[in-house]
Design a protein around this motif. Structure first.
Motif, PDB file in Angstrom:
ATOM      1  N   LYS A 156       7.957 -22.658   8.494  1.00  0.00           N
ATOM      2  CA  LYS A 156       7.218 -22.793   7.234  1.00  0.00           C
ATOM      3  C   LYS A 156       6.095 -21.763   7.163  1.00  0.00           C
ATOM      4  N   ILE A 157       5.411 -21.535   8.291  1.00  0.00           N
ATOM      5  CA  ILE A 157       4.336 -20.539   8.333  1.00  0.00           C
ATOM      6  C   ILE A 157       4.890 -19.157   7.994  1.00  0.00           C
ATOM      7  N   VAL A 158       6.061 -18.813   8.554  1.00  0.00           N
ATOM      8  CA  VAL A 158       6.688 -17.525   8.255  1.00  0.00           C
ATOM      9  C   VAL A 158       7.011 -17.425   6.767  1.00  0.00           C
ATOM     10  N   SER A 159       7.552 -18.498   6.192  1.00  0.00           N
ATOM     11  CA  SER A 159       7.925 -18.497   4.771  1.00  0.00           C
ATOM     12  C   SER A 159       6.702 -18.340   3.875  1.00  0.00           C
ATOM     13  N   ILE A 160       5.653 -19.102   4.151  1.00  0.00           N
ATOM     14  CA  ILE A 160       4.440 -19.036   3.325  1.00  0.00           C
ATOM     15  C   ILE A 160       3.798 -17.658   3.437  1.00  0.00           C
ATOM     16  N   HIS A 161       3.695 -17.140   4.670  1.00  0.00           N
ATOM     17  CA  HIS A 161       3.107 -15.813   4.837  1.00  0.00           C
ATOM     18  C   HIS A 161       3.976 -14.747   4.177  1.00  0.00           C
ATOM     19  N   GLY A 162       5.297 -14.938   4.213  1.00  0.00           N
ATOM     20  CA  GLY A 162       6.197 -14.002   3.537  1.00  0.00           C
ATOM     21  C   GLY A 162       5.963 -13.969   2.036  1.00  0.00           C
ATOM     22  N   LEU A 163       5.748 -15.146   1.438  1.00  0.00           N
ATOM     23  CA  LEU A 163       5.453 -15.193  -0.002  1.00  0.00           C
ATOM     24  C   LEU A 163       4.123 -14.513  -0.315  1.00  0.00           C
ATOM     25  N   ILE A 164       3.140 -14.717   0.549  1.00  0.00           N
ATOM     26  CA  ILE A 164       1.839 -14.069   0.339  1.00  0.00           C
ATOM     27  C   ILE A 164       1.993 -12.548   0.439  1.00  0.00           C
ATOM     28  N   ALA A 165       2.720 -12.081   1.453  1.00  0.00           N
ATOM     29  CA  ALA A 165       2.946 -10.634   1.612  1.00  0.00           C
ATOM     30  C   ALA A 165       3.699 -10.074   0.411  1.00  0.00           C
ATOM     31  N   LEU A 166       4.691 -10.817  -0.065  1.00  0.00           N
ATOM     32  CA  LEU A 166       5.473 -10.376  -1.224  1.00  0.00           C
ATOM     33  C   LEU A 166       4.605 -10.286  -2.476  1.00  0.00           C
ATOM     34  N   SER A 167       3.615 -11.165  -2.586  1.00  0.00           N
ATOM     35  CA  SER A 167       2.740 -11.128  -3.759  1.00  0.00           C
ATOM     36  C   SER A 167       1.974  -9.802  -3.855  1.00  0.00           C
ATOM     37  N   TYR A 168       1.722  -9.149  -2.707  1.00  0.00           N
ATOM     38  CA  TYR A 168       1.056  -7.847  -2.736  1.00  0.00           C
ATOM     39  C   TYR A 168       1.971  -6.761  -3.299  1.00  0.00           C
ATOM     40  N   LEU A 169       3.284  -6.967  -3.197  1.00  0.00           N
ATOM     41  CA  LEU A 169       4.237  -6.028  -3.791  1.00  0.00           C
ATOM     42  C   LEU A 169       4.349  -6.269  -5.287  1.00  0.00           C
ATOM     43  N   VAL A 170       4.417  -7.540  -5.671  1.00  0.00           N
ATOM     44  CA  VAL A 170       4.599  -7.889  -7.079  1.00  0.00           C
ATOM     45  C   VAL A 170       3.336  -7.583  -7.886  1.00  0.00           C
ATOM     46  N   TRP A 171       2.184  -7.963  -7.355  1.00  0.00           N
ATOM     47  CA  TRP A 171       0.913  -7.749  -8.050  1.00  0.00           C
ATOM     48  C   TRP A 171       0.054  -6.773  -7.243  1.00  0.00           C
ATOM     49  N   GLN A 172       0.430  -5.507  -7.282  1.00  0.00           N
ATOM     50  CA  GLN A 172      -0.284  -4.507  -6.500  1.00  0.00           C
ATOM     51  C   GLN A 172      -1.683  -4.287  -7.049  1.00  0.00           C
ATOM     52  N   LYS A 173      -2.637  -4.297  -6.133  1.00  0.00           N
ATOM     53  CA  LYS A 173      -4.031  -4.061  -6.500  1.00  0.00           C
ATOM     54  C   LYS A 173      -4.264  -2.562  -6.585  1.00  0.00           C
ATOM     55  N   LYS A 174      -4.850  -2.124  -7.687  1.00  0.00           N
ATOM     56  CA  LYS A 174      -5.089  -0.707  -7.885  1.00  0.00           C
ATOM     57  C   LYS A 174      -6.489  -0.341  -7.407  1.00  0.00           C
ATOM     58  N   ASP A 175      -6.613   0.886  -6.930  1.00  0.00           N
ATOM     59  CA  ASP A 175      -7.902   1.398  -6.472  1.00  0.00           C
ATOM     60  C   ASP A 175      -8.845   1.461  -7.668  1.00  0.00           C
ATOM     61  N   PRO A 176     -10.009   0.788  -7.600  1.00  0.00           N
ATOM     62  CA  PRO A 176     -10.930   0.791  -8.739  1.00  0.00           C
ATOM     63  C   PRO A 176     -11.498   2.184  -9.045  1.00  0.00           C
ATOM     64  N   ARG A 177     -11.435   3.080  -8.080  1.00  0.00           N
ATOM     65  CA  ARG A 177     -11.946   4.441  -8.302  1.00  0.00           C
ATOM     66  C   ARG A 177     -10.872   5.346  -8.882  1.00  0.00           C
ATOM     67  N   GLY A 178      -9.660   4.825  -9.026  1.00  0.00           N
ATOM     68  CA  GLY A 178      -8.581   5.585  -9.631  1.00  0.00           C
ATOM     69  C   GLY A 178      -7.940   6.615  -8.720  1.00  0.00           C
ATOM     70  N   ARG A 179      -8.241   6.574  -7.425  1.00  0.00           N
ATOM     71  CA  ARG A 179      -7.667   7.532  -6.483  1.00  0.00           C
ATOM     72  C   ARG A 179      -6.326   7.022  -5.972  1.00  0.00           C
TER      73      ARG A 179
END
Length: 195
Positions: A156-179
């Motif tokens: 379950k820990i692997v599955s939950i962490h996998g979903l969290i890691a996948l969320s970084y792919l789906v909702w990528q955070k952009k550099d606020p400085r635009g670089r």
């Protein structure tokens, strides 16, 4: 006794880490510091031996033995990473080293989170392997329900962490400085850290 030993191993990990880094950077004794840091795996070996002895002496396999297996798995997967991370921060703070690299944004962050998830997979594989060995050791005559539950918890820990890691792919955070994101390896100059 197993829970107390797990706590003692965790406290011992941080004490040895602080002592090793203090010897390495503050006392300017890098070899002695490295020798202290190399003692870290002995803590998990002691925990593994004591857990096996506890089961051999007839203790019923319960949640404490499962927790010990997961703790050992976590240390195998994240121990070196944690030491390296703390070493980088310690070197920067006390020895004039470069600032530690940050995970970054975009695909660089996705890659970082994916590597952390793979560490969690290693943790689960080690924990499930130790738990399965304990199940075979206890045998058909003993109650291994708790150990099997810990195997499920690891997955379950692997599955939950996998979903969290996948969320970084789906909702990528952009550099606020635009670089554009710089890969973690290229984000800082070469630094001598523990390998």
């Amino acid at each position: 006794m197993i829970v107390v030993l797990i706590i003692a191993c965790e406290v011992g990990f941080w004490v040895l880490l602080a002592l090793g880094l203090a010897l390495r950077y503050l006392a300017k004794m890098p070899r002695t510091g490295a020798a202290v840091l190399l003692m870290e795996p002995l803590l998990e070996l002691v925990l593994l031996i004591v857990t096996a002895i506890d089961l051999k002496n007839g203790a019923p396999a319960d949640w404490k033995h499962g927790l010990a297996a997961v703790y050992i798995g976590f240390t195998v997967a994240y121990g070196h990473y944690t030491i390296k991370w703390v070493d980088g921060h310690f070197a920067h703070r006390f020895a004039g080293g470069p600032p530690p690299a940050k995970p970054g944004y975009g695909m660089a962050r996705v890659k970082h989170e994916g590597k952390l998830w793979l560490r969690t997979v290693v943790m689960a594989v080690v924990a499930c392997g130790l738990l399965q060995a304990a199940i075979w050791y206890v045998g058909a005559g003993g109650d291994t329900t708790s150990l099997r539950e810990w195997q499920g918890t690891s997955l379950k820990i692997v599955s939950i962490h996998g979903l969290i890691a996948l969320s970084y792919l789906v909702w990528q955070k952009k550099d606020p400085r635009g670089r554009t994101a710089v890969p973690e390896e290229a984000a800082r100059p070469e630094q001598k850290t523990l390998r």
